[in-house]
Design a protein around this motif. Structure first.
Motif, mmCIF file in Angstrom:
data_model
loop_
_atom_site.group_PDB
_atom_site.id
_atom_site.type_symbol
_atom_site.label_atom_id
_atom_site.label_comp_id
_atom_site.label_asym_id
_atom_site.label_seq_id
_atom_site.Cartn_x
_atom_site.Cartn_y
_atom_site.Cartn_z
ATOM 1 N N LEU A 1 12.282 -1.015 8.343
ATOM 2 C CA LEU A 1 11.462 -2.354 7.762
ATOM 3 C C LEU A 1 10.209 -2.220 7.932
ATOM 4 O O LEU A 1 9.683 -1.962 9.469
ATOM 5 N N PHE A 2 9.512 -2.412 7.299
ATOM 6 C CA PHE A 2 7.961 -2.272 7.383
ATOM 7 C C PHE A 2 7.412 -3.757 7.073
ATOM 8 O O PHE A 2 7.750 -4.429 6.187
ATOM 9 N N LYS A 3 6.125 -4.091 7.811
ATOM 10 C CA LYS A 3 5.450 -5.091 7.438
ATOM 11 C C LYS A 3 3.965 -4.424 7.023
ATOM 12 O O LYS A 3 3.674 -3.492 7.677
ATOM 13 N N ALA A 4 3.598 -4.802 5.822
ATOM 14 C CA ALA A 4 2.407 -4.303 5.238
ATOM 15 C C ALA A 4 1.271 -5.360 4.746
ATOM 16 O O ALA A 4 1.755 -6.197 4.093
ATOM 17 N N GLU A 5 0.083 -4.986 5.029
ATOM 18 C CA GLU A 5 -1.180 -6.041 4.566
ATOM 19 C C GLU A 5 -1.440 -5.475 3.144
ATOM 20 O O GLU A 5 -1.754 -4.404 3.340
ATOM 21 N N ILE A 6 -1.685 -6.455 2.355
ATOM 22 C CA ILE A 6 -2.406 -6.107 0.801
ATOM 23 C C ILE A 6 -3.832 -5.556 1.329
ATOM 24 O O ILE A 6 -4.524 -6.510 1.611
ATOM 25 N N LEU A 7 -4.385 -4.528 0.890
ATOM 26 C CA LEU A 7 -5.703 -4.101 1.111
ATOM 27 C C LEU A 7 -6.556 -4.354 -0.404
ATOM 28 O O LEU A 7 -7.286 -4.867 -0.472
ATOM 29 N N ILE A 8 -5.655 -3.821 -1.158
ATOM 30 C CA ILE A 8 -6.351 -3.839 -2.841
ATOM 31 C C ILE A 8 -5.482 -4.529 -3.819
ATOM 32 O O ILE A 8 -4.381 -3.880 -4.156
ATOM 33 N N ALA A 9 -5.793 -5.784 -4.443
ATOM 34 C CA ALA A 9 -4.992 -6.237 -4.938
ATOM 35 C C ALA A 9 -4.926 -5.868 -6.582
ATOM 36 O O ALA A 9 -5.602 -6.661 -7.296
ATOM 37 N N ASP A 10 -4.732 -4.703 -6.932
ATOM 38 C CA ASP A 10 -4.614 -4.250 -8.385
ATOM 39 C C ASP A 10 -3.269 -4.206 -8.857
ATOM 40 O O ASP A 10 -2.171 -3.434 -8.270
ATOM 41 N N SER A 11 -3.270 -4.885 -10.232
ATOM 42 C CA SER A 11 -1.697 -4.994 -10.609
ATOM 43 C C SER A 11 -1.324 -3.589 -11.294
ATOM 44 O O SER A 11 -0.166 -3.683 -11.567
ATOM 45 N N ARG A 12 -2.284 -2.539 -11.375
ATOM 46 C CA ARG A 12 -1.643 -1.398 -11.648
ATOM 47 C C ARG A 12 -1.557 -0.560 -10.546
ATOM 48 O O ARG A 12 -0.666 0.457 -10.559
ATOM 49 N N LYS A 13 -2.020 -0.654 -9.583
ATOM 50 C CA LYS A 13 -1.823 0.211 -8.215
ATOM 51 C C LYS A 13 -2.423 -0.689 -6.972
ATOM 52 O O LYS A 13 -3.298 -0.337 -6.542
ATOM 53 N N CYS A 14 -1.309 -1.356 -6.463
ATOM 54 C CA CYS A 14 -1.646 -2.153 -5.148
ATOM 55 C C CYS A 14 -1.553 -1.537 -4.088
ATOM 56 O O CYS A 14 -0.541 -0.715 -3.909
ATOM 57 N N LYS A 15 -2.515 -1.464 -3.284
ATOM 58 C CA LYS A 15 -2.665 -0.522 -2.287
ATOM 59 C C LYS A 15 -2.443 -1.606 -0.799
ATOM 60 O O LYS A 15 -2.910 -2.754 -0.736
ATOM 61 N N ALA A 16 -1.627 -0.967 -0.057
ATOM 62 C CA ALA A 16 -1.311 -1.684 1.437
ATOM 63 C C ALA A 16 -1.274 -1.011 2.542
ATOM 64 O O ALA A 16 -1.229 0.236 2.500
ATOM 65 N N ARG A 17 -1.494 -1.576 3.793
ATOM 66 C CA ARG A 17 -1.621 -0.837 5.051
ATOM 67 C C ARG A 17 -0.307 -1.353 5.844
ATOM 68 O O ARG A 17 -0.213 -2.547 6.203
#
Length: 234
Positions: free
Chosen positions: A47-63
């Motif tokens: 189970l991971f917790k991840a923060e959204i870095l780039i809110a792109d609806s085609r390629k959402c990036k998270a850390r």
């Protein structure tokens, strides 16, 4: 809590991208934004917790900000179930068995099977959705469909049972299933297993069992078996 699924995540990942469909759902439907934290599983116990870095609806990036490993159950339940004539009933079984706690599922073609084709990808999506809805970290394994003869030739581990409605000596499944032990149980089609199939299973070490006094539909029988094992191990 809402759970997302990303099978490519491993415990050594730091940053990652969601696929387009999931990205669109996160941002357009759920209205998540940069800085929001998501709960994710890879279906393998993490189970991971991840923060959204780039809110792109085609390629959402998270850390990834934290990782937790879920301890697996002490036993495994493998349901070997013939597909139902009406596909929706089989999908209902997949959903509910996942919620209750099945580990592996094998669709099997028997002599009296009326349905001999399935949409494996669609069934995988049903399992994924049920896993997320029930907040589980393990995705059940869905095997390709196989013939009864083909399955009988496989080597399986654990206590082996065959549930059927034919006359003959049978034990109650709830009295034969053992806690903390792997279990494999065969559930036949609407017309049940043939005498030949039952005899062959017995020759392979499968114990004939009853799931109760009433005659059950295939999908109901599978859920009763799954629930029985869950209760025994609770």
């Amino acid at each position: 809590m809402q759970l997302f699924y990303n099978p490519s995540l491993e415990n050594n990942n730091e940053e990652f991208f969601f696929p387009p469909e999931e990205s669109k759902h996160i941002l357009k439907v759920l209205r998540k934004k940069e800085g929001d934290v998501l709960n994710i599983t890879n279906g393998k116990g993490f189970l991971f917790k991840a923060e959204i870095l780039i809110a792109d609806s085609r390629k959402c990036k998270a850390r990834i900000t934290s990782i937790k490993k879920t301890i697996p159950k002490r036993y495994k339940l493998h349901l070997v179930v013939a597909p139902t004539k009406i596909n929706d009933r089989y999908e209902w079984f997949l959903e509910k068995a996942t919620e209750i706690g099945v580990d592996e599922i094998t669709p099997i073609i028997c002599e009296r099977s009326e349905r001999k084709t399935i949409k494996l990808e669609r069934m995988e999506r049903v399992l994924q959705s049920a896993m997320k809805q029930s907040l589980q970290a393990f995705l059940p394994k869905l095997n390709p469909m196989i013939s009864y003869q083909g399955f009988m030739e496989k080597e399986v581990k654990g206590f082996r049972f065959i549930a059927h409605c034919d006359d003959g000596e049978k034990m109650e499944f709830k009295r034969r299933a053992v806690a903390d032990r792997d279990i494999v149980i065969l559930i036949g089609p609407e017309g049940d297993f043939t005498k030949t199939e039952i005899s062959e299973a017995k020759s392979k070490g499968y114990v004939p069992v009853s799931l109760g006094m009433n005659r059950l539909r295939t999908e109901t029988a599978a859920i009763v078996a799954c629930t029985t094992v869950s209760i025994i191990n609770s």
